[in-house]
Write a protein that holds these residues in place. Structure first.
Motif, PDB file in Angstrom:
ATOM      1  N   VAL A 146       0.851  -1.187   0.000  1.00  8.68           N
ATOM      2  CA  VAL A 146       0.000   0.000   0.000  1.00  8.68           C
ATOM      3  C   VAL A 146       0.887   1.236   0.000  1.00  8.68           C
ATOM      4  CG1 VAL A 146      -1.791   1.288   1.216  1.00  8.68           C
ATOM      5  CG2 VAL A 146      -1.817  -1.214   1.260  1.00  8.68           C
ATOM      6  N   LEU A 147       0.686   2.113  -0.984  1.00 10.06           N
ATOM      7  CA  LEU A 147       1.426   3.367  -1.069  1.00 10.06           C
ATOM      8  C   LEU A 147       0.478   4.507  -0.714  1.00 10.06           C
ATOM      9  CD1 LEU A 147       3.387   2.779  -4.415  1.00 10.06           C
ATOM     10  CD2 LEU A 147       4.102   2.235  -2.065  1.00 10.06           C
ATOM     11  N   ASP A 148       0.790   5.229   0.356  1.00 11.11           N
ATOM     12  CA  ASP A 148      -0.044   6.348   0.807  1.00 11.11           C
ATOM     13  C   ASP A 148       0.492   7.625   0.182  1.00 11.11           C
ATOM     14  OD1 ASP A 148      -1.151   8.533   2.364  1.00 11.11           O
ATOM     15  OD2 ASP A 148      -1.713   7.044   3.872  1.00 11.11           O
ATOM     16  N   THR A 149      -0.320   8.284  -0.668  1.00 12.58           N
ATOM     17  CA  THR A 149       0.168   9.402  -1.482  1.00 12.58           C
ATOM     18  C   THR A 149      -0.054  10.773  -0.868  1.00 12.58           C
ATOM     19  OG1 THR A 149      -1.920   9.389  -2.705  1.00 12.58           O
ATOM     20  CG2 THR A 149      -0.111   8.107  -3.621  1.00 12.58           C
ATOM     21  N   ARG A 150      -0.444  10.831   0.380  1.00 16.96           N
ATOM     22  CA  ARG A 150      -0.618  12.129   1.038  1.00 16.96           C
ATOM     23  C   ARG A 150       0.740  12.702   1.462  1.00 16.96           C
ATOM     24  NH1 ARG A 150      -4.219  10.522   5.873  1.00 16.96           N
ATOM     25  NH2 ARG A 150      -2.773   8.767   5.784  1.00 16.96           N
ATOM     26  N   THR A 151       0.713  13.892   2.069  1.00 12.90           N
ATOM     27  CA  THR A 151       1.952  14.435   2.620  1.00 12.90           C
ATOM     28  C   THR A 151       2.415  13.538   3.767  1.00 12.90           C
ATOM     29  OG1 THR A 151       0.838  15.808   4.273  1.00 12.90           O
ATOM     30  CG2 THR A 151       1.191  16.780   2.087  1.00 12.90           C
ATOM     31  N   LEU A 152       3.700  13.602   4.076  1.00 14.03           N
ATOM     32  CA  LEU A 152       4.207  12.763   5.160  1.00 14.03           C
ATOM     33  C   LEU A 152       3.601  13.165   6.503  1.00 14.03           C
ATOM     34  CD1 LEU A 152       7.968  12.287   4.207  1.00 14.03           C
ATOM     35  CD2 LEU A 152       6.014  10.787   3.758  1.00 14.03           C
ATOM     36  N   GLY A 153       3.247  14.439   6.651  1.00 18.87           N
ATOM     37  CA  GLY A 153       2.589  14.873   7.877  1.00 18.87           C
ATOM     38  C   GLY A 153       1.240  14.212   8.057  1.00 18.87           C
ATOM     39  N   GLU A 154       0.470  14.131   6.971  1.00 16.49           N
ATOM     40  CA  GLU A 154      -0.832  13.461   7.034  1.00 16.49           C
ATOM     41  C   GLU A 154      -0.648  11.962   7.274  1.00 16.49           C
ATOM     42  OE1 GLU A 154      -3.876  15.302   3.985  1.00 16.49           O
ATOM     43  OE2 GLU A 154      -1.854  15.323   3.121  1.00 16.49           O
ATOM     44  N   VAL A 160      -3.222   3.379   6.781  1.00 15.36           N
ATOM     45  CA  VAL A 160      -3.501   1.949   6.754  1.00 15.36           C
ATOM     46  C   VAL A 160      -2.259   1.208   7.263  1.00 15.36           C
ATOM     47  CG1 VAL A 160      -3.928  -0.036   5.237  1.00 15.36           C
ATOM     48  CG2 VAL A 160      -5.139   2.130   4.850  1.00 15.36           C
ATOM     49  N   PRO A 161      -2.421   0.280   8.191  1.00 14.47           N
ATOM     50  CA  PRO A 161      -1.258  -0.432   8.731  1.00 14.47           C
ATOM     51  C   PRO A 161      -0.393  -1.033   7.627  1.00 14.47           C
ATOM     52  CG  PRO A 161      -3.195  -0.942  10.023  1.00 14.47           C
ATOM     53  CD  PRO A 161      -3.675  -0.140   8.837  1.00 14.47           C
ATOM     54  N   GLY A 162       0.915  -0.793   7.743  1.00 13.53           N
ATOM     55  CA  GLY A 162       1.856  -1.331   6.773  1.00 13.53           C
ATOM     56  C   GLY A 162       2.042  -0.494   5.532  1.00 13.53           C
ATOM     57  N   ALA A 163       1.248   0.554   5.376  1.00 18.13           N
ATOM     58  CA  ALA A 163       1.379   1.412   4.196  1.00 18.13           C
ATOM     59  C   ALA A 163       2.703   2.159   4.228  1.00 18.13           C
ATOM     60  CB  ALA A 163       0.221   2.403   4.127  1.00 18.13           C
ATOM     61  N   VAL A 164       3.202   2.486   3.039  1.00 19.08           N
ATOM     62  CA  VAL A 164       4.437   3.258   2.906  1.00 19.08           C
ATOM     63  C   VAL A 164       4.076   4.669   2.477  1.00 19.08           C
ATOM     64  CG1 VAL A 164       6.671   3.442   1.759  1.00 19.08           C
ATOM     65  CG2 VAL A 164       5.700   1.182   2.234  1.00 19.08           C
ATOM     66  N   GLY A 165       4.588   5.669   3.173  1.00 17.72           N
ATOM     67  CA  GLY A 165       4.314   7.053   2.826  1.00 17.72           C
ATOM     68  C   GLY A 165       5.160   7.507   1.653  1.00 17.72           C
ATOM     69  N   VAL A 166       4.506   7.864   0.552  1.00 19.64           N
ATOM     70  CA  VAL A 166       5.223   8.357  -0.641  1.00 19.64           C
ATOM     71  C   VAL A 166       4.302   9.330  -1.377  1.00 19.64           C
ATOM     72  CG1 VAL A 166       4.570   6.240  -1.883  1.00 19.64           C
ATOM     73  CG2 VAL A 166       6.352   7.714  -2.804  1.00 19.64           C
ATOM     74  N   PRO A 167       4.429  10.643  -1.111  1.00 15.82           N
ATOM     75  CA  PRO A 167       3.541  11.636  -1.719  1.00 15.82           C
ATOM     76  C   PRO A 167       3.419  11.473  -3.228  1.00 15.82           C
ATOM     77  CG  PRO A 167       4.927  12.664  -0.051  1.00 15.82           C
ATOM     78  CD  PRO A 167       5.428  11.257  -0.211  1.00 15.82           C
ATOM     79  N   GLY A 168       2.248  11.833  -3.762  1.00 15.77           N
ATOM     80  CA  GLY A 168       1.875  11.512  -5.127  1.00 15.77           C
ATOM     81  C   GLY A 168       2.887  11.830  -6.207  1.00 15.77           C
ATOM     82  N   ALA A 169       3.522  12.978  -6.147  1.00 15.00           N
ATOM     83  CA  ALA A 169       4.475  13.343  -7.193  1.00 15.00           C
ATOM     84  C   ALA A 169       5.773  12.552  -7.095  1.00 15.00           C
ATOM     85  CB  ALA A 169       4.775  14.840  -7.139  1.00 15.00           C
ATOM     86  N   ASP A 228      -8.656  -0.749  12.192  1.00  9.94           N
ATOM     87  CA  ASP A 228      -7.870   0.271  12.882  1.00  9.94           C
ATOM     88  C   ASP A 228      -6.753   0.807  11.992  1.00  9.94           C
ATOM     89  OD1 ASP A 228      -9.349   0.012  15.229  1.00  9.94           O
ATOM     90  OD2 ASP A 228      -8.062  -1.616  15.965  1.00  9.94           O
ATOM     91  N   LEU A 229      -6.443   2.094  12.170  1.00  7.09           N
ATOM     92  CA  LEU A 229      -5.340   2.728  11.465  1.00  7.09           C
ATOM     93  C   LEU A 229      -4.078   2.665  12.312  1.00  7.09           C
ATOM     94  CD1 LEU A 229      -7.186   5.871  10.070  1.00  7.09           C
ATOM     95  CD2 LEU A 229      -6.492   3.850   8.767  1.00  7.09           C
ATOM     96  N   GLU A 230      -2.965   2.982  11.691  1.00  4.46           N
ATOM     97  CA  GLU A 230      -1.656   2.998  12.335  1.00  4.46           C
ATOM     98  C   GLU A 230      -1.153   4.436  12.350  1.00  4.46           C
ATOM     99  OE1 GLU A 230       2.031  -0.002  11.767  1.00  4.46           O
ATOM    100  OE2 GLU A 230       1.507   1.138   9.974  1.00  4.46           O
ATOM    101  N   THR A 231      -0.359   4.795  13.332  1.00  7.07           N
ATOM    102  CA  THR A 231       0.174   6.154  13.417  1.00  7.07           C
ATOM    103  C   THR A 231       1.697   6.126  13.368  1.00  7.07           C
ATOM    104  OG1 THR A 231       0.193   6.101  15.833  1.00  7.07           O
ATOM    105  CG2 THR A 231      -1.806   6.948  14.765  1.00  7.07           C
ATOM    106  N   GLY A 232       2.276   7.323  13.121  1.00  3.88           N
ATOM    107  CA  GLY A 232       3.729   7.451  13.091  1.00  3.88           C
ATOM    108  C   GLY A 232       4.296   7.261  11.699  1.00  3.88           C
ATOM    109  N   ARG A 233       5.548   7.671  11.527  1.00  2.48           N
ATOM    110  CA  ARG A 233       6.238   7.483  10.246  1.00  2.48           C
ATOM    111  C   ARG A 233       6.857   6.082  10.225  1.00  2.48           C
ATOM    112  NH1 ARG A 233       8.798  12.987   7.703  1.00  2.48           N
ATOM    113  NH2 ARG A 233       7.093  14.380   8.281  1.00  2.48           N
ATOM    114  N   THR A 234       6.001   5.118  10.103  1.00  2.00           N
ATOM    115  CA  THR A 234       6.427   3.727  10.228  1.00  2.00           C
ATOM    116  C   THR A 234       7.198   3.229   9.007  1.00  2.00           C
ATOM    117  OG1 THR A 234       4.232   3.082   9.434  1.00  2.00           O
ATOM    118  CG2 THR A 234       4.582   3.119  11.814  1.00  2.00           C
TER     119      THR A 234
END
Length: 362
Positions: A146-154, A160-169, A228-234
């Protein structure tokens, strides 16, 4: 009212005439919320004097201030006209007068993001998975990311648990590092729909070999399913490897093969910025951290993923030319241009060797 006020009918005409126009909602940000009902740039009254030049670079552009019906805009217009804003106006009655007869058929300053992306989804048939389906894939041990395309702050607040934060651009730039196998199923997420749909369709349009879908209703859909959602820059992206950069170069060019992109040099950009009859924005679509390290004079930090979803937060002058600034690879600019051009923006790209400046400063 002053002689600088316009009524609802006049603003409606201006919104449809195709000429340069700035509309600024000067109510407090918490009162404006996401964007409704004008989808105009929100610049709270207390920041007007300090920041209006940034949002409206040419003071002769037709500019309309809209308040909550409390007279704040009228006072601001009177003050700003004395400091050189010769074509600034106030909407009579503010937002209450604008929505007096309902919002259904009212024109907006910008195209609402949800309306645009759902049209993209319907036209392209963007694949989708529900939260229940995604959980089932994971429970079955399927190879899925799962790739989460929001800002890293959001992302940090909840994802979603296990998602990787990577903003859309950043998707193409970091894709190969995050998804080394073409067998991995990729699910793109955000808080709702817009950035997830555009993220998924970006990867599909670029021609990546992986199966790609968006998560229906994003994190909201996940919690609505009782999960449930997960928090932090995991888990977030890191500096792209050379392999990832080569992938981004190849697939970025594939993405924009039919876009007819215009690439400019610095001299042409400066000529555009000095044009007395057109407004030009110089928007740096790299990450805010990269912008802070090195940037071009007169440019504005406008993280590409956010610019895709909420362009009105930065581009306050409708009809302006928009120059996207990126590094020499240009994958972020290509993604942003791919979608903003489809929304009617006049887009050009300026690629710059920021690395050379950083190396020189080291």
């Amino acid at each position: 009212m002053t002689g600088y006020s316009i009524d609802k009918a006049r603003l409606t005409d201006w919104l449809g005439d195709g000429l340069e126009l700035a509309v600024l909602d000067i109510r407090p940000t918490e009162e404006v919320g996401y964007a409704s009902p004008l989808f105009a740039t929100n610049l709270p009254a207390e920041r007007l004097d300090a920041e209006l030049d940034r949002f409206v670079p040419r003071r002769v552009v037709r500019t309309v201030l809209v308040d909550g019906g409390d007279g704040t805009a009228e006072a601001a217009v009177t003050r700003l006209r004395q400091t050189g804003w010769t074509n600034i106006h106030v909407l009579e009655g503010g937002i209450p007068a604008w929505v007096e007869e309902g919002e259904d058929k009212l024109p907006t300053f910008d195209i609402p993001g949800v309306a645009f992306v759902t049209k993209v989804r319907d036209e392209r048939g963007t694949p989708v998975v529900s939260a229940v389906e995604l959980k089932a894939l994971r429970d079955q041990g399927q190879d899925v990311i799962v790739l989460d395309t929001r800002t890293l702050g959001e992302y940090e607040k909840a994802h979603v648990p296990g998602a990787v934060g990577v903003p859309g651009a950043e998707l193409l730039l970091h894709f190969k590092d995050l998804v080394p196998s073409t067998e991995t199923k990729v699910v793109v997420s955000c808080a709702g729909l817009p950035r997830a749909i555009l993220g998924a369709q970006t990867l599909i349009d670029a021609g990546v070999e992986n199966a790609v879908a968006y998560l229906d209703d994003g994190t909201r859909g996940w919690t609505d399913a009782g999960l449930d959602l997960e928090t932090g820059r995991t888990a977030t992206y890191h500096e792209a490897t050379e392999t990832a950069r080569r992938f981004a170069s190849e697939y970025g060019k594939s993405l924009s093969a039919k876009d007819g992109l215009t690439f400019l040099d610095r001299q042409t950009v400066e000529t555009w910025k000095a044009d007395p009859v057109r407004t030009t924005y110089l928007l740096d679509v790299r990450t805010p951290d990269e912008f802070a390290r090195s940037n071009l004079p007169g440019s504005i930090s406008s993280e590409g993923g956010q610019l895709l979803g909420v362009s009105y937060r930065t581009i306050a002058v409708r009809g302006a030319r928009v120059v996207l600034v990126d590094d020499l690879l240009g994958s972020r600019a290509r993604i942003v241009a791919h979608w903003l051009a489809r929304r009617g923006f006049e887009i050009a790209i300026l690629l710059h060797d920021f690395g050379a400046e950083e190396r020189a400063a080291a």
